[in-house]
Design a protein around this motif. Structure first.
Motif, PDB file in Angstrom:
ATOM      1  N   ALA A   1       0.681  -1.472  -0.054  1.00 11.78           N
ATOM      2  CA  ALA A   1      -0.094  -0.040   0.130  1.00 11.78           C
ATOM      3  C   ALA A   1       0.768   1.227   0.025  1.00 11.78           C
ATOM      4  O   ALA A   1       0.427   2.236  -0.553  1.00 11.78           O
ATOM      5  CB  ALA A   1      -0.889   0.024   1.184  1.00 11.78           C
ATOM      6  N   HIS A   2       2.162   1.175   0.543  1.00 11.93           N
ATOM      7  CA  HIS A   2       2.866   2.233   0.633  1.00 11.93           C
ATOM      8  C   HIS A   2       3.953   2.344  -0.368  1.00 11.93           C
ATOM      9  O   HIS A   2       4.929   3.141  -0.365  1.00 11.93           O
ATOM     10  CB  HIS A   2       3.612   2.492   1.866  1.00 11.93           C
ATOM     11  CG  HIS A   2       2.139   2.250   3.190  1.00 11.93           C
ATOM     12  ND1 HIS A   2       1.411   3.426   3.215  1.00 11.93           N
ATOM     13  CD2 HIS A   2       2.037   1.422   3.819  1.00 11.93           C
ATOM     14  CE1 HIS A   2       0.546   3.028   4.331  1.00 11.93           C
ATOM     15  NE2 HIS A   2       0.974   1.763   4.644  1.00 11.93           N
ATOM     16  N   SER A   3       4.204   1.318  -1.230  1.00 12.20           N
ATOM     17  CA  SER A   3       5.337   1.153  -2.207  1.00 12.20           C
ATOM     18  C   SER A   3       4.844   1.982  -3.463  1.00 12.20           C
ATOM     19  O   SER A   3       3.728   2.213  -3.904  1.00 12.20           O
ATOM     20  CB  SER A   3       5.356  -0.368  -2.550  1.00 12.20           C
ATOM     21  OG  SER A   3       5.755  -0.922  -1.494  1.00 12.20           O
ATOM     22  N   ARG A   4       5.945   2.282  -3.873  1.00 14.53           N
ATOM     23  CA  ARG A   4       5.789   2.841  -5.306  1.00 14.53           C
ATOM     24  C   ARG A   4       5.760   1.955  -6.373  1.00 14.53           C
ATOM     25  O   ARG A   4       5.627   0.909  -6.358  1.00 14.53           O
ATOM     26  CB  ARG A   4       7.100   3.658  -5.850  1.00 14.53           C
ATOM     27  CG  ARG A   4       7.491   4.973  -5.021  1.00 14.53           C
ATOM     28  CD  ARG A   4       8.558   5.782  -5.344  1.00 14.53           C
ATOM     29  NE  ARG A   4       8.752   6.968  -4.694  1.00 14.53           N
ATOM     30  CZ  ARG A   4       8.226   8.146  -4.958  1.00 14.53           C
ATOM     31  NH1 ARG A   4       7.525   8.150  -6.047  1.00 14.53           N
ATOM     32  NH2 ARG A   4       8.543   8.935  -4.022  1.00 14.53           N
ATOM     33  N   TYR A   5       5.025   2.492  -7.610  1.00 16.03           N
ATOM     34  CA  TYR A   5       4.677   1.536  -8.501  1.00 16.03           C
ATOM     35  C   TYR A   5       5.564   0.487  -9.085  1.00 16.03           C
ATOM     36  O   TYR A   5       5.560  -0.557  -9.279  1.00 16.03           O
ATOM     37  CB  TYR A   5       3.893   2.302  -9.697  1.00 16.03           C
ATOM     38  CG  TYR A   5       3.665   1.512 -11.167  1.00 16.03           C
ATOM     39  CD1 TYR A   5       2.750   0.581 -10.997  1.00 16.03           C
ATOM     40  CD2 TYR A   5       4.438   1.459 -11.836  1.00 16.03           C
ATOM     41  CE1 TYR A   5       2.535  -0.109 -12.370  1.00 16.03           C
ATOM     42  CE2 TYR A   5       4.362   0.851 -13.309  1.00 16.03           C
ATOM     43  CZ  TYR A   5       3.331  -0.372 -13.419  1.00 16.03           C
ATOM     44  OH  TYR A   5       3.037  -1.081 -14.322  1.00 16.03           O
ATOM     45  N   ARG A   6       6.706   1.292  -9.357  1.00 10.93           N
ATOM     46  CA  ARG A   6       8.000   0.645  -9.804  1.00 10.93           C
ATOM     47  C   ARG A   6       8.397  -0.494  -8.727  1.00 10.93           C
ATOM     48  O   ARG A   6       8.803  -1.565  -9.449  1.00 10.93           O
ATOM     49  CB  ARG A   6       9.391   1.717 -10.025  1.00 10.93           C
ATOM     50  CG  ARG A   6       8.883   2.318 -11.181  1.00 10.93           C
ATOM     51  CD  ARG A   6       9.135   1.790 -12.262  1.00 10.93           C
ATOM     52  NE  ARG A   6       8.939   2.698 -13.648  1.00 10.93           N
ATOM     53  CZ  ARG A   6       8.289   2.434 -14.669  1.00 10.93           C
ATOM     54  NH1 ARG A   6       7.858   1.128 -14.868  1.00 10.93           N
ATOM     55  NH2 ARG A   6       7.874   3.294 -15.569  1.00 10.93           N
ATOM     56  N   GLU A   7       8.160  -0.304  -7.523  1.00 10.65           N
ATOM     57  CA  GLU A   7       8.614  -1.395  -6.559  1.00 10.65           C
ATOM     58  C   GLU A   7       7.527  -2.712  -6.878  1.00 10.65           C
ATOM     59  O   GLU A   7       8.177  -3.657  -6.836  1.00 10.65           O
ATOM     60  CB  GLU A   7       8.606  -0.790  -5.158  1.00 10.65           C
ATOM     61  CG  GLU A   7       9.038  -1.823  -3.968  1.00 10.65           C
ATOM     62  CD  GLU A   7       9.372  -1.259  -2.729  1.00 10.65           C
ATOM     63  OE1 GLU A   7       9.483  -1.872  -1.675  1.00 10.65           O
ATOM     64  OE2 GLU A   7       9.176   0.278  -2.744  1.00 10.65           O
ATOM     65  N   LEU A   8       6.354  -2.285  -6.961  1.00 10.85           N
ATOM     66  CA  LEU A   8       5.382  -3.126  -7.123  1.00 10.85           C
ATOM     67  C   LEU A   8       5.573  -4.147  -8.338  1.00 10.85           C
ATOM     68  O   LEU A   8       5.626  -5.389  -8.325  1.00 10.85           O
ATOM     69  CB  LEU A   8       3.945  -2.604  -7.027  1.00 10.85           C
ATOM     70  CG  LEU A   8       3.634  -2.266  -5.764  1.00 10.85           C
ATOM     71  CD1 LEU A   8       1.985  -1.550  -6.166  1.00 10.85           C
ATOM     72  CD2 LEU A   8       3.200  -3.464  -5.032  1.00 10.85           C
ATOM     73  N   GLU A   9       6.023  -3.443  -9.436  1.00 15.88           N
ATOM     74  CA  GLU A   9       6.169  -4.068 -10.648  1.00 15.88           C
ATOM     75  C   GLU A   9       7.649  -4.789 -10.641  1.00 15.88           C
ATOM     76  O   GLU A   9       7.486  -6.200 -11.000  1.00 15.88           O
ATOM     77  CB  GLU A   9       6.564  -2.973 -11.696  1.00 15.88           C
ATOM     78  CG  GLU A   9       6.746  -3.419 -13.127  1.00 15.88           C
ATOM     79  CD  GLU A   9       6.888  -2.447 -14.216  1.00 15.88           C
ATOM     80  OE1 GLU A   9       6.399  -2.419 -15.202  1.00 15.88           O
ATOM     81  OE2 GLU A   9       7.715  -1.228 -13.678  1.00 15.88           O
ATOM     82  N   ARG A  10       8.608  -4.460  -9.853  1.00 17.11           N
ATOM     83  CA  ARG A  10       9.990  -5.196  -9.791  1.00 17.11           C
ATOM     84  C   ARG A  10       9.343  -6.437  -8.792  1.00 17.11           C
ATOM     85  O   ARG A  10       9.855  -7.478  -9.227  1.00 17.11           O
ATOM     86  CB  ARG A  10      10.900  -4.421  -9.151  1.00 17.11           C
ATOM     87  CG  ARG A  10      11.692  -3.653 -10.155  1.00 17.11           C
ATOM     88  CD  ARG A  10      13.144  -3.495  -9.559  1.00 17.11           C
ATOM     89  NE  ARG A  10      12.702  -2.499  -8.325  1.00 17.11           N
ATOM     90  CZ  ARG A  10      12.829  -1.099  -8.364  1.00 17.11           C
ATOM     91  NH1 ARG A  10      12.850  -0.592  -9.617  1.00 17.11           N
ATOM     92  NH2 ARG A  10      12.398  -0.471  -7.240  1.00 17.11           N
ATOM     93  N   SER A  11       8.768  -6.258  -7.887  1.00 13.88           N
ATOM     94  CA  SER A  11       8.329  -7.354  -6.992  1.00 13.88           C
ATOM     95  C   SER A  11       7.536  -8.539  -7.665  1.00 13.88           C
ATOM     96  O   SER A  11       7.857  -9.821  -7.397  1.00 13.88           O
ATOM     97  CB  SER A  11       7.732  -6.909  -5.852  1.00 13.88           C
ATOM     98  OG  SER A  11       8.157  -6.104  -4.930  1.00 13.88           O
ATOM     99  N   LEU A  12       6.558  -8.050  -8.612  1.00 18.01           N
ATOM    100  CA  LEU A  12       5.725  -9.073  -9.248  1.00 18.01           C
ATOM    101  C   LEU A  12       6.722  -9.850 -10.164  1.00 18.01           C
ATOM    102  O   LEU A  12       6.499 -11.135 -10.328  1.00 18.01           O
ATOM    103  CB  LEU A  12       4.614  -8.332 -10.163  1.00 18.01           C
ATOM    104  CG  LEU A  12       3.623  -9.211 -10.821  1.00 18.01           C
ATOM    105  CD1 LEU A  12       2.869 -10.286  -9.820  1.00 18.01           C
ATOM    106  CD2 LEU A  12       2.778  -8.198 -11.738  1.00 18.01           C
ATOM    107  N   LEU A  13       7.503  -9.249 -11.061  1.00 17.27           N
ATOM    108  CA  LEU A  13       8.292  -9.746 -12.013  1.00 17.27           C
ATOM    109  C   LEU A  13       9.371 -10.932 -11.306  1.00 17.27           C
ATOM    110  O   LEU A  13       9.618 -11.743 -11.856  1.00 17.27           O
ATOM    111  CB  LEU A  13       9.027  -8.802 -12.938  1.00 17.27           C
ATOM    112  CG  LEU A  13       8.107  -7.825 -13.815  1.00 17.27           C
ATOM    113  CD1 LEU A  13       8.763  -6.883 -14.454  1.00 17.27           C
ATOM    114  CD2 LEU A  13       7.427  -8.995 -14.723  1.00 17.27           C
ATOM    115  N   SER A  14       9.922 -10.397 -10.239  1.00 17.98           N
ATOM    116  CA  SER A  14      10.908 -11.308  -9.660  1.00 17.98           C
ATOM    117  C   SER A  14      10.263 -12.333  -9.082  1.00 17.98           C
ATOM    118  O   SER A  14      10.804 -13.423  -8.990  1.00 17.98           O
ATOM    119  CB  SER A  14      11.768 -10.459  -8.478  1.00 17.98           C
ATOM    120  OG  SER A  14      10.819 -10.194  -7.265  1.00 17.98           O
ATOM    121  N   LEU A  15       9.034 -12.340  -8.394  1.00 20.15           N
ATOM    122  CA  LEU A  15       8.293 -13.505  -7.859  1.00 20.15           C
ATOM    123  C   LEU A  15       8.019 -14.394  -9.041  1.00 20.15           C
ATOM    124  O   LEU A  15       7.977 -15.628  -8.843  1.00 20.15           O
ATOM    125  CB  LEU A  15       7.263 -12.919  -7.124  1.00 20.15           C
ATOM    126  CG  LEU A  15       7.379 -12.358  -5.690  1.00 20.15           C
ATOM    127  CD1 LEU A  15       6.198 -11.959  -5.086  1.00 20.15           C
ATOM    128  CD2 LEU A  15       8.242 -13.248  -4.714  1.00 20.15           C
TER     129      LEU A  15
END
Length: 115
Positions: free
Chosen positions: A89-103
């Motif tokens: 909820a407090h993360s920037r879009y790029r961080e969410l994107e990186r997290s999704l791709l790494s997982l």
């Protein structure tokens, strides 16, 4: 999302939680399982702990957009559930994107470079 259908059935979510492969990081948890269909199905879970409806919906939209942009990189034929954790909820879009791709890469959901 061209080649992906929404997951909405509770029993499919529960089956993924119980029998699917999973990977987690501070922002997201991803569960996946092969579905023997020619297309993938995506489900999103954003709990009340993240905040009020505005925050939850914004988080959901960001995760869905990150998936939509990189949909071509994902292998077809999987059921995928993405669970947003409190930090999302407090993360920037790029961080969410990186997290999704790494997982997704950890779980083997991404196409190989040469393919």
């Amino acid at each position: 999302m061209e080649h992906t259908v929404s997951l909405k059935l509770n029993h499919v979510f529960r089956r993924l939680y119980g029998r699917g492969k999973s990977a987690v990081n501070p922002c997201l948890a991803v569960y996946c399982r092969k579905n023997n269909l020619g297309y993938s199905r995506l489900g999103l879970t954003v709990g009340v702990k993240l905040g009020k409806a505005v925050v939850r919906n914004r988080t959901r939209r960001r995760i869905k957009e990150a998936y939509r942009i990189h949909e071509g990189a994902f292998l077809p034929g999987y059921d995928i559930v993405v669970v947003a954790r409190v930090r999302a909820a407090h993360s920037r879009y790029r961080e969410l994107e990186r997290s999704l791709l790494s997982l997704a890469d950890k779980l083997g959901l991404l196409r190989k470079e040469g393919a």
